[in-house]
Design an enzyme around this catalytic site. Structure first.
Site, PDB file in Angstrom:
ATOM      1  N   GLN A   1      41.246  31.738  40.128  1.00 47.17           N
ATOM      2  CA  GLN A   1      42.397  32.689  39.361  1.00 47.17           C
ATOM      3  C   GLN A   1      43.157  32.774  40.294  1.00 47.17           C
ATOM      4  O   GLN A   1      44.537  32.961  40.240  1.00 47.17           O
ATOM      5  CB  GLN A   1      42.607  33.605  38.179  1.00 47.17           C
ATOM      6  CG  GLN A   1      41.174  32.284  36.661  1.00 47.17           C
ATOM      7  CD  GLN A   1      41.975  30.675  36.792  1.00 47.17           C
ATOM      8  OE1 GLN A   1      43.822  31.049  36.375  1.00 47.17           O
ATOM      9  NE2 GLN A   1      42.397  30.058  36.438  1.00 47.17           N
TER      10      GLN A   1
ATOM     11  N   CYS B   1      36.801  29.637  28.064  1.00 50.60           N
ATOM     12  CA  CYS B   1      35.959  29.686  28.233  1.00 50.60           C
ATOM     13  C   CYS B   1      35.353  31.111  29.151  1.00 50.60           C
ATOM     14  O   CYS B   1      35.009  31.265  29.804  1.00 50.60           O
ATOM     15  CB  CYS B   1      36.209  28.752  29.902  1.00 50.60           C
ATOM     16  SG  CYS B   1      35.894  26.963  29.410  1.00 50.60           S
TER      17      CYS B   1
ATOM     18  N   LYS C   1      43.650  24.299  41.687  1.00 57.27           N
ATOM     19  CA  LYS C   1      44.136  25.075  41.556  1.00 57.27           C
ATOM     20  C   LYS C   1      45.225  25.605  41.588  1.00 57.27           C
ATOM     21  O   LYS C   1      46.289  26.786  41.552  1.00 57.27           O
ATOM     22  CB  LYS C   1      43.869  26.653  39.954  1.00 57.27           C
ATOM     23  CG  LYS C   1      42.373  26.379  39.500  1.00 57.27           C
ATOM     24  CD  LYS C   1      42.039  27.282  38.854  1.00 57.27           C
ATOM     25  CE  LYS C   1      40.656  27.061  37.762  1.00 57.27           C
ATOM     26  NZ  LYS C   1      41.112  26.933  37.007  1.00 57.27           N
TER      27      LYS C   1
ATOM     28  N   HIS D   1      34.316  34.204  33.450  1.00 57.79           N
ATOM     29  CA  HIS D   1      34.563  32.639  32.943  1.00 57.79           C
ATOM     30  C   HIS D   1      32.988  32.521  32.590  1.00 57.79           C
ATOM     31  O   HIS D   1      32.412  33.079  33.784  1.00 57.79           O
ATOM     32  CB  HIS D   1      35.497  32.560  34.210  1.00 57.79           C
ATOM     33  CG  HIS D   1      35.277  30.627  33.548  1.00 57.79           C
ATOM     34  ND1 HIS D   1      34.601  29.429  34.025  1.00 57.79           N
ATOM     35  CD2 HIS D   1      36.685  30.076  33.556  1.00 57.79           C
ATOM     36  CE1 HIS D   1      35.534  28.714  33.307  1.00 57.79           C
ATOM     37  NE2 HIS D   1      36.201  28.912  32.724  1.00 57.79           N
TER      38      HIS D   1
ATOM     39  N   ASP E   1      34.912  35.379  42.372  1.00 61.19           N
ATOM     40  CA  ASP E   1      34.995  34.572  41.919  1.00 61.19           C
ATOM     41  C   ASP E   1      36.787  34.526  42.231  1.00 61.19           C
ATOM     42  O   ASP E   1      37.379  34.896  41.407  1.00 61.19           O
ATOM     43  CB  ASP E   1      34.937  34.654  40.571  1.00 61.19           C
ATOM     44  CG  ASP E   1      35.569  33.021  40.003  1.00 61.19           C
ATOM     45  OD1 ASP E   1      36.713  31.988  40.127  1.00 61.19           O
ATOM     46  OD2 ASP E   1      35.270  32.730  38.374  1.00 61.19           O
TER      47      ASP E   1
END
Length: 404
Positions: free
Chosen positions: A201, A362, A224, A121, A198
């Site tokens: 997600q 993104c 999220k 991202h 990261d």
């Protein structure tokens, strides 16, 4: 087995119509919907305990502080951090990455190298570009293949004793690829590099164990995973957090302030300057408890079932092009129809009540790799159903017919 109808009853927003059609919400990769227990916890905070934290001796301040620190403990136990002070509250994944990148920009020097991947991202690319520009370090990229997987042989070649940090996502937001982060971490550590994961997600779908992974930093957002926007976590190993300089100056992050010199507070407060988003931090703990009550093993199994069902249904359609066909995938499908722009398809199915994301997500380098302007992305959550997938299929068939 999950009681899906009971779970769906927890989410008021799902029970509405868009343009006279039942809402089908398949944009969970952008943000998740919120259950009643989270909505009620937000209301309870402002009705009963709204006060600033860590600073007041009065009752409400102490109650708010206790609730906020209880949420930190919930996060610590959820990700299996070794120490409570290794859990830093942030406004989200982007803030956490920038905090770490800012610190590294002051520690890197010319000749050092930072590695990211082609699947990142923008939030895990641009901060490292900033860090390299400021320090004179070099940014290198792990390439991807046609299936949307990282080329691990190339990663092996990129790693050297000049590598100081590797930053990769756990799961690709654009393609759903689940990256082999344990292998990535182990190999980086062999050359002495730190690793930031990261997890934005990943945390809605799986329960990360930061000690088992042995990552140095793990960042994610609350919104999220059924929590409010403006909530997030930076996990960092104590040794690394002590090395990093503060990211922002202000109240809470100080020990003593004079006009001549300021000394900084101990972890975690060193990185938590100013009045935080108290309500969001507290309610992040509520959301995590809610997800754990359902069970991440159950969530993962059910979402895999949805992914399989949707993939098989889409494969039956003529002119379909899939992007990201990795063997290890989360419940995300990125696709296009031959000759049709993704935006046009998305706009039509929106009129039929289907919420998907279209565009580059993104993740422009991924789109450049495939030489496309963007994709249609359907991202599923545990409160979605196969019947909703059938409705999406009907809408896609209508859009394809209208645009062909």
């Amino acid at each position: 087995m999950l009681d899906i109808q009971s779970i769906r009853a927890d989410f008021p927003i799902l029970h509405q119509e868009i343009n006279g059609k039942p809402l089908v919400y398949f944009d969970n990769g952008a943000t998740s919907q919120k259950p009643v227990v989270v909505i009620e916890a937000i209301e309870k905070y402002y009705k009963e305990i709204n006060a600033n934290i860590h600073r007041g001796v009065h009752h409400l301040s102490q109650v708010a502080t206790d609730a906020y620190e209880e949420a930190r403990l919930i996060v610590k136990n959820h990700i299996n951090a070794a120490q409570l002070h290794e859990v830093i509250f942030t406004s989200g994944t982007t803030f956490g990455i920038n905090l770490v990148a800012n610190g590294f920009s002051q520690m890197l020097k010319e000749g050092d190298e930072v590695i990211v991947s082609h699947l990142e991202h923008h939030s895990n690319i641009v901060p490292w570009q900033f860090a390299c520009e400021r320090s004179g370090a070099t940014l290198k990229v792990i390439p991807m293949n046609e299936k949307g997987e990282l080329v691990m042989e190339a990663y092996d070649q990129l790693l050297t004793d000049r590598t100081k940090l590797v930053a990769v996502n756990h799961i690709s937001n654009a393609l759903g690829t689940i990256n082999p982060i344990r292998e990535i971490i182990d190999k980086a550590h062999k050359v002495g590099a730190a690793v930031l994961i990261d997890g934005a997600q990943a945390v809605p779908h799986i329960k990360p164990d930061v000690q088992e992974l042995d990552c140095d930093f793990y960042v994610f957002s609350g919104h999220k995973m059924c929590a409010p926007t403006g909530s997030g976590i930076l996990y960092g190993k104590e040794a690394w957090l002590n090395k990093l300089p503060p990211y922002q100056g202000g109240g809470e992050m100080i020990k003593e302030v004079t006009f001549e010199k300021t000394t900084y507070a101990c972890l975690p407060h060193k990185f938590e300057a100013g009045t935080p988003n108290i309500e969001a931090g507290i309610v992040l703990g509520v959301a995590i408890n809610y997800l754990n009550s359902i069970g991440f093993e159950n969530i993962e199994a059910y979402e895999k079932e949805l992914l399989k069902y949707a993939t098989e249904k889409l494969q039956e359609m003529p002119g379909i092009i899939f992007y990201g066909t990795s063997t290890e995938k989360a419940s995300v499908i990125s696709f296009n129809f031959e000759g049709l722009h993704p935006y046009d398809v998305g706009a039509i199915i929106d009129k039929l009540g289907i919420a998907v994301r279209t565009g580059h997500h993104c993740a422009q380098p991924i789109m450049e790799y495939y030489k496309i302007p963007g994709t249609i992305r359907a991202s599923f959550s545990f409160y979605n159903t196969k019947e909703e997938i059938d409705r999406m299929m009907d809408a896609l068939k209508k859009a394809q017919s209208m645009l062909s």
